[in-house]
Enzyme design. Structure first.
Site, PDB file in Angstrom:
ATOM      1  N   SER A 122       0.825  -1.211   0.000  1.00 56.99           N
ATOM      2  CA  SER A 122       0.000   0.000   0.000  1.00 56.99           C
ATOM      3  C   SER A 122       0.858   1.259   0.000  1.00 56.99           C
ATOM      4  CB  SER A 122      -0.922   0.001   1.230  1.00 56.99           C
ATOM      5  OG  SER A 122      -1.732  -1.153   1.252  1.00 56.99           O
ATOM      6  N   ASN A 123       1.944   1.248   0.774  1.00 60.10           N
ATOM      7  CA  ASN A 123       2.806   2.432   0.853  1.00 60.10           C
ATOM      8  C   ASN A 123       3.658   2.636  -0.387  1.00 60.10           C
ATOM      9  OD1 ASN A 123       2.485   3.549   3.747  1.00 60.10           O
ATOM     10  ND2 ASN A 123       2.627   1.342   4.015  1.00 60.10           N
ATOM     11  N   LYS A 136       0.032 -10.815   6.775  1.00 64.94           N
ATOM     12  CA  LYS A 136       0.243  -9.457   7.276  1.00 64.94           C
ATOM     13  C   LYS A 136      -1.124  -8.924   7.641  1.00 64.94           C
ATOM     14  CE  LYS A 136       1.399  -4.696   6.190  1.00 64.94           C
ATOM     15  NZ  LYS A 136       1.630  -3.675   5.156  1.00 64.94           N
ATOM     16  N   SER A 150      -3.121  -5.848   9.081  1.00 60.74           N
ATOM     17  CA  SER A 150      -3.018  -4.412   9.362  1.00 60.74           C
ATOM     18  C   SER A 150      -4.245  -3.865  10.073  1.00 60.74           C
ATOM     19  CB  SER A 150      -2.812  -3.638   8.045  1.00 60.74           C
ATOM     20  OG  SER A 150      -1.614  -4.030   7.426  1.00 60.74           O
ATOM     21  N   GLY A 205       0.930  -5.502  10.936  1.00 59.83           N
ATOM     22  CA  GLY A 205       0.922  -4.611   9.787  1.00 59.83           C
ATOM     23  C   GLY A 205       1.108  -3.153  10.121  1.00 59.83           C
ATOM     24  N   ILE A 238       5.565  -5.703   9.331  1.00 60.51           N
ATOM     25  CA  ILE A 238       5.706  -4.948   8.082  1.00 60.51           C
ATOM     26  C   ILE A 238       5.092  -3.587   8.374  1.00 60.51           C
ATOM     27  CG2 ILE A 238       5.114  -4.795   5.637  1.00 60.51           C
ATOM     28  CD1 ILE A 238       4.883  -7.831   5.582  1.00 60.51           C
TER      29      ILE A 238
END
Length: 333
Positions: free
Chosen positions: A83-84, A202, A204, A228, A245
């Protein structure tokens, strides 16, 4: 610059020790018991921001500069096209080029996780295979969400099973409800944890009870739970998560690796004190200001952040000052 000097000095002895240990395999607080996988995800992974030039093209030279600086931090590996990394805004060709660029620069003892989730199962299988050819060790597969109402547990289990069956590399599930509006159901995770080519998740969402249940109910599987976000990293480790992460690792990678180290050493008071100072900065570069805030903060610590691709807009001056204040009040600037 003075900011990075101030950051590094109190952490320098611990960071040096961590760097010496980096080539060795990390052992998480909860060691998976299965024998199917050999990859250990214990440790910190920054989900890399994708640098763009002033014309909004991927700036590979700046990416390599950032990678050179990250090489001195004992990350377990790197994540690209999460996403980042502004994954939805990259063309298919750019996605593969970014993976290839990072793989060339990354030491072989560090893992490369690459986002390959698409809306259709077929497209996900094809992209996952391409990511493997480009050098990824693990595929990070986000939940398909466009037809959210149809994404039942059964549909998601079928999707991930077909992807994992076809993938030449291990798969990590990726649940990020803040972006997708869809939380991968717990019952689906527990079913998928039994697949021999699904390595972990992961998560989040930030639901610590859910993460604890994942660890507890998959303790007989070779399945690793990754936090996450840096905001709940310590709590995740306390419940048996393997690693994290965390977007904030793009900015404060050394302190996050130090937090990981403190938790593994059982030095919980020191870990708690450090975690407290990370919560507000983490919120600022995730929920509060998102990727534009993350990229702006990177610049204060000597990395290249640069612009985002439209329609993501840069921060306003008042937002920049608020972001800077969040880091300052927690003694990072």
């Amino acid at each position: 610059m003075v900011l990075s000097i101030r950051l590094a000095s109190p952490l320098q002895p611990a960071l040096a020790a961590l760097c010496r240990a980096a080539p060795r395999q990390h052992r998480g607080l909860s060691t998976p018991s299965g024998q199917g996988h050999t990859l250990n995800l214990g440790g910190i992974f920054p989900p890399l921001a994708t640098p763009f030039s002033c014309t909004r093209e991927v700036d590979y030279a700046r990416l390599e500069e950032n990678l050179h600086r990250y090489a001195s931090i004992p990350f377990r590996g790197l994540v690209v096209l999460g996403s980042n990394g502004e994954y939805p805004y990259l063309a298919p060709r750019e996605r593969l080029e970014v993976v290839s660029c990072v793989r060339r620069a990354l030491p072989r003892d560090r893992l490369l996780l690459a986002g390959s989730g698409c809306e259709s199962t077929q497209a996900t299988i094809e992209l996952t295979s391409s990511m493997a050819e480009a050098g990824a060790n693990v595929a990070l597969v986000v939940t398909p969400c466009y037809y959210r109402g149809a994404m039942t547990s059964a549909a998601l289990v079928q999707h991930y099973t077909e992807v994992a069956d076809a993938s030449p590399i291990p798969v990590v599930l990726y649940s990020v409800p803040a972006n997708t509006g869809l939380d991968l159901p717990l019952e689906a995770v527990l079913t998928l944890a039994q697949h021999p080519n699904i390595l972990g998740i992961k998560d989040s969402g930030g639901d610590i009870t859910r993460m604890g249940l994942m660890v507890h109910k998959t303790r007989q599987e070779d399945f690793q739970v990754l936090a996450g976000s840096a905001g709940f990293l310590l709590a995740s480790y306390a419940l048996g998560a393997s690693g994290g992460i965390c977007a904030l690792a793009n900015v404060l990678g050394a302190p996050l690796c130090q937090l990981d180290h403190l938790c593994r050493e059982g030095r919980w008071k020191e870990a708690r004190d450090l975690q407290h100072r990370l919560i507000e900065p983490n919120t600022a570069v995730t929920r509060r200001f998102g990727i534009p805030g993350l990229k702006k903060a990177m610049e204060w610590f000597g990395y290249y952040g640069g612009p985002c691709r439209a329609p993501l807009a840069p921060l306003t001056l008042p937002q920049v000052e608020e972001l800077r204040g969040t880091f300052s009040t927690n003694s990072w600037l």
